[in-house]
Design a protein around this motif. Sequence first.
Motif, PDB file in Angstrom:
ATOM      1  N   VAL A  79       0.866  -1.182   0.000  1.00  0.00           N
ATOM      2  CA  VAL A  79       0.000   0.000   0.000  1.00  0.00           C
ATOM      3  C   VAL A  79       0.899   1.227   0.000  1.00  0.00           C
ATOM      4  O   VAL A  79       1.921   1.262   0.692  1.00  0.00           O
ATOM      5  CB  VAL A  79      -0.938   0.012   1.229  1.00  0.00           C
ATOM      6  CG1 VAL A  79      -1.529   1.391   1.478  1.00  0.00           C
ATOM      7  CG2 VAL A  79      -2.057  -1.007   1.056  1.00  0.00           C
ATOM      8  N   TYR A  80       0.518   2.220  -0.787  1.00  0.00           N
ATOM      9  CA  TYR A  80       1.250   3.483  -0.876  1.00  0.00           C
ATOM     10  C   TYR A  80       0.440   4.566  -0.186  1.00  0.00           C
ATOM     11  O   TYR A  80      -0.751   4.745  -0.473  1.00  0.00           O
ATOM     12  CB  TYR A  80       1.477   3.838  -2.346  1.00  0.00           C
ATOM     13  CG  TYR A  80       2.124   5.185  -2.552  1.00  0.00           C
ATOM     14  CD1 TYR A  80       3.439   5.412  -2.172  1.00  0.00           C
ATOM     15  CD2 TYR A  80       1.411   6.236  -3.120  1.00  0.00           C
ATOM     16  CE1 TYR A  80       4.029   6.645  -2.347  1.00  0.00           C
ATOM     17  CE2 TYR A  80       2.002   7.478  -3.308  1.00  0.00           C
ATOM     18  CZ  TYR A  80       3.305   7.673  -2.918  1.00  0.00           C
ATOM     19  OH  TYR A  80       3.889   8.897  -3.095  1.00  0.00           O
ATOM     20  N   LEU A  81       1.071   5.293   0.739  1.00  0.00           N
ATOM     21  CA  LEU A  81       0.438   6.419   1.428  1.00  0.00           C
ATOM     22  C   LEU A  81       0.880   7.716   0.783  1.00  0.00           C
ATOM     23  O   LEU A  81       2.043   7.857   0.398  1.00  0.00           O
ATOM     24  CB  LEU A  81       0.840   6.448   2.902  1.00  0.00           C
ATOM     25  CG  LEU A  81       0.577   5.197   3.718  1.00  0.00           C
ATOM     26  CD1 LEU A  81       0.961   5.433   5.180  1.00  0.00           C
ATOM     27  CD2 LEU A  81      -0.867   4.760   3.613  1.00  0.00           C
ATOM     28  N   TYR A  82      -0.028   8.671   0.695  1.00  0.00           N
ATOM     29  CA  TYR A  82       0.324   9.951   0.096  1.00  0.00           C
ATOM     30  C   TYR A  82      -0.540  11.080   0.651  1.00  0.00           C
ATOM     31  O   TYR A  82      -1.589  10.839   1.255  1.00  0.00           O
ATOM     32  CB  TYR A  82       0.227   9.881  -1.431  1.00  0.00           C
ATOM     33  CG  TYR A  82      -1.174   9.661  -1.961  1.00  0.00           C
ATOM     34  CD1 TYR A  82      -1.957  10.723  -2.382  1.00  0.00           C
ATOM     35  CD2 TYR A  82      -1.721   8.389  -2.030  1.00  0.00           C
ATOM     36  CE1 TYR A  82      -3.236  10.526  -2.865  1.00  0.00           C
ATOM     37  CE2 TYR A  82      -2.991   8.183  -2.512  1.00  0.00           C
ATOM     38  CZ  TYR A  82      -3.751   9.256  -2.930  1.00  0.00           C
ATOM     39  OH  TYR A  82      -5.024   9.063  -3.392  1.00  0.00           O
ATOM     40  N   SER A  83      -0.059  12.272   0.454  1.00  0.00           N
ATOM     41  CA  SER A  83      -0.785  13.504   0.770  1.00  0.00           C
ATOM     42  C   SER A  83      -1.140  13.671   2.240  1.00  0.00           C
ATOM     43  O   SER A  83      -2.228  14.133   2.576  1.00  0.00           O
ATOM     44  CB  SER A  83      -2.050  13.622  -0.092  1.00  0.00           C
ATOM     45  OG  SER A  83      -1.712  13.668  -1.448  1.00  0.00           O
ATOM     46  N   GLN A 105      -3.165   1.134   9.762  1.00  0.00           N
ATOM     47  CA  GLN A 105      -4.117   0.102  10.207  1.00  0.00           C
ATOM     48  C   GLN A 105      -4.988  -0.371   9.043  1.00  0.00           C
ATOM     49  O   GLN A 105      -5.283  -1.560   8.919  1.00  0.00           O
ATOM     50  CB  GLN A 105      -4.987   0.622  11.355  1.00  0.00           C
ATOM     51  CG  GLN A 105      -4.261   0.765  12.660  1.00  0.00           C
ATOM     52  CD  GLN A 105      -3.700  -0.554  13.161  1.00  0.00           C
ATOM     53  OE1 GLN A 105      -4.208  -1.635  12.887  1.00  0.00           O
ATOM     54  NE2 GLN A 105      -2.596  -0.475  13.904  1.00  0.00           N
ATOM     55  N   TRP A 106      -5.395   0.552   8.188  1.00  0.00           N
ATOM     56  CA  TRP A 106      -6.170   0.176   6.998  1.00  0.00           C
ATOM     57  C   TRP A 106      -5.338  -0.757   6.123  1.00  0.00           C
ATOM     58  O   TRP A 106      -5.843  -1.768   5.637  1.00  0.00           O
ATOM     59  CB  TRP A 106      -6.598   1.425   6.221  1.00  0.00           C
ATOM     60  CG  TRP A 106      -7.340   1.107   4.972  1.00  0.00           C
ATOM     61  CD1 TRP A 106      -8.671   0.834   4.853  1.00  0.00           C
ATOM     62  CD2 TRP A 106      -6.785   1.010   3.654  1.00  0.00           C
ATOM     63  NE1 TRP A 106      -8.975   0.571   3.533  1.00  0.00           N
ATOM     64  CE2 TRP A 106      -7.836   0.669   2.785  1.00  0.00           C
ATOM     65  CE3 TRP A 106      -5.506   1.170   3.129  1.00  0.00           C
ATOM     66  CZ2 TRP A 106      -7.651   0.493   1.413  1.00  0.00           C
ATOM     67  CZ3 TRP A 106      -5.317   0.997   1.767  1.00  0.00           C
ATOM     68  CH2 TRP A 106      -6.378   0.670   0.925  1.00  0.00           C
ATOM     69  N   ALA A 107      -4.070  -0.426   5.933  1.00  0.00           N
ATOM     70  CA  ALA A 107      -3.189  -1.275   5.127  1.00  0.00           C
ATOM     71  C   ALA A 107      -3.074  -2.666   5.751  1.00  0.00           C
ATOM     72  O   ALA A 107      -3.142  -3.679   5.045  1.00  0.00           O
ATOM     73  CB  ALA A 107      -1.811  -0.636   4.990  1.00  0.00           C
ATOM     74  N   VAL A 115       4.102  -1.033   3.590  1.00  0.00           N
ATOM     75  CA  VAL A 115       3.486   0.272   3.374  1.00  0.00           C
ATOM     76  C   VAL A 115       4.613   1.208   2.965  1.00  0.00           C
ATOM     77  O   VAL A 115       5.662   1.246   3.622  1.00  0.00           O
ATOM     78  CB  VAL A 115       2.780   0.789   4.643  1.00  0.00           C
ATOM     79  CG1 VAL A 115       2.175   2.163   4.402  1.00  0.00           C
ATOM     80  CG2 VAL A 115       1.716  -0.198   5.112  1.00  0.00           C
ATOM     81  N   THR A 116       4.427   1.934   1.877  1.00  0.00           N
ATOM     82  CA  THR A 116       5.461   2.840   1.388  1.00  0.00           C
ATOM     83  C   THR A 116       4.928   4.262   1.298  1.00  0.00           C
ATOM     84  O   THR A 116       3.716   4.495   1.281  1.00  0.00           O
ATOM     85  CB  THR A 116       5.978   2.408  -0.007  1.00  0.00           C
ATOM     86  OG1 THR A 116       4.899   2.478  -0.935  1.00  0.00           O
ATOM     87  CG2 THR A 116       6.546   0.999   0.026  1.00  0.00           C
ATOM     88  N   LEU A 117       5.844   5.199   1.236  1.00  0.00           N
ATOM     89  CA  LEU A 117       5.516   6.610   1.058  1.00  0.00           C
ATOM     90  C   LEU A 117       6.760   7.318   0.562  1.00  0.00           C
ATOM     91  O   LEU A 117       7.842   6.732   0.531  1.00  0.00           O
ATOM     92  CB  LEU A 117       4.999   7.224   2.363  1.00  0.00           C
ATOM     93  CG  LEU A 117       5.880   7.126   3.618  1.00  0.00           C
ATOM     94  CD1 LEU A 117       6.931   8.217   3.648  1.00  0.00           C
ATOM     95  CD2 LEU A 117       5.015   7.207   4.850  1.00  0.00           C
ATOM     96  N   ARG A 118       6.605   8.567   0.186  1.00  0.00           N
ATOM     97  CA  ARG A 118       7.755   9.394  -0.209  1.00  0.00           C
ATOM     98  C   ARG A 118       7.702  10.705   0.559  1.00  0.00           C
ATOM     99  O   ARG A 118       6.630  11.215   0.889  1.00  0.00           O
ATOM    100  CB  ARG A 118       7.715   9.675  -1.715  1.00  0.00           C
ATOM    101  CG  ARG A 118       7.953   8.443  -2.551  1.00  0.00           C
ATOM    102  CD  ARG A 118       8.136   8.754  -4.025  1.00  0.00           C
ATOM    103  NE  ARG A 118       7.163   9.667  -4.571  1.00  0.00           N
ATOM    104  CZ  ARG A 118       6.182   9.318  -5.415  1.00  0.00           C
ATOM    105  NH1 ARG A 118       6.056   8.071  -5.803  1.00  0.00           N
ATOM    106  NH2 ARG A 118       5.355  10.218  -5.879  1.00  0.00           N
ATOM    107  N   SER A 151       9.666   2.939   3.824  1.00  0.00           N
ATOM    108  CA  SER A 151       8.769   1.782   3.891  1.00  0.00           C
ATOM    109  C   SER A 151       8.644   1.278   5.327  1.00  0.00           C
ATOM    110  O   SER A 151       9.501   1.535   6.171  1.00  0.00           O
ATOM    111  CB  SER A 151       9.244   0.676   2.973  1.00  0.00           C
ATOM    112  OG  SER A 151      10.458   0.143   3.426  1.00  0.00           O
ATOM    113  N   LEU A 152       7.573   0.558   5.531  1.00  0.00           N
ATOM    114  CA  LEU A 152       7.265  -0.051   6.828  1.00  0.00           C
ATOM    115  C   LEU A 152       6.767  -1.462   6.556  1.00  0.00           C
ATOM    116  O   LEU A 152       5.859  -1.650   5.737  1.00  0.00           O
ATOM    117  CB  LEU A 152       6.172   0.753   7.544  1.00  0.00           C
ATOM    118  CG  LEU A 152       5.603   0.174   8.838  1.00  0.00           C
ATOM    119  CD1 LEU A 152       6.634   0.250   9.953  1.00  0.00           C
ATOM    120  CD2 LEU A 152       4.334   0.913   9.230  1.00  0.00           C
TER     121      LEU A 152
END
Length: 154
Positions: A79-83, A105-107, A115-118, A151-152
Amino acid sequence: MTVTRVARLTEADWRVFAVVRLQALTDSLGPTDPQYRREASFTAAQWRRRLREHAAFTVLVDDRPMGLISAQHQSADSVYLYSLWLAPDARGHGLAGELLEAAVQWARSRQVHTVTLRVAPDNSVARGIYEKAGFRVAAATVGPRQELAMSLSV
């Protein structure tokens, strides 16, 4: 007494989502930015589709939406998190961590492994929030903005 809670937005919440998302874009990019202009012209159907295809969470402070984070499946395992964004007067109270935790938690509920993000390398506040939640730098630079990929494992 201030009451805070994090809520997942549904298609029925598209107006709230649109207002908070456009506030976030105005605050971070400005109203002349192409991304802001593009999203400002979205129809109700486009806002609803985004909420249908992605998970979006808002933090409510005394029932006022004051922040936002979104998530989407990148693959079956990720899952990618953003914004992630908070209104300026909501910053510094731990609310970003609450939004981040809701998205993670949703992921987890989607049974992904990562879970990834930038994040911009110079955004030490955001990076600190992500690191406190267990995210680690996975790549030095990503894309034209030279962002850090984090990432997590979940």
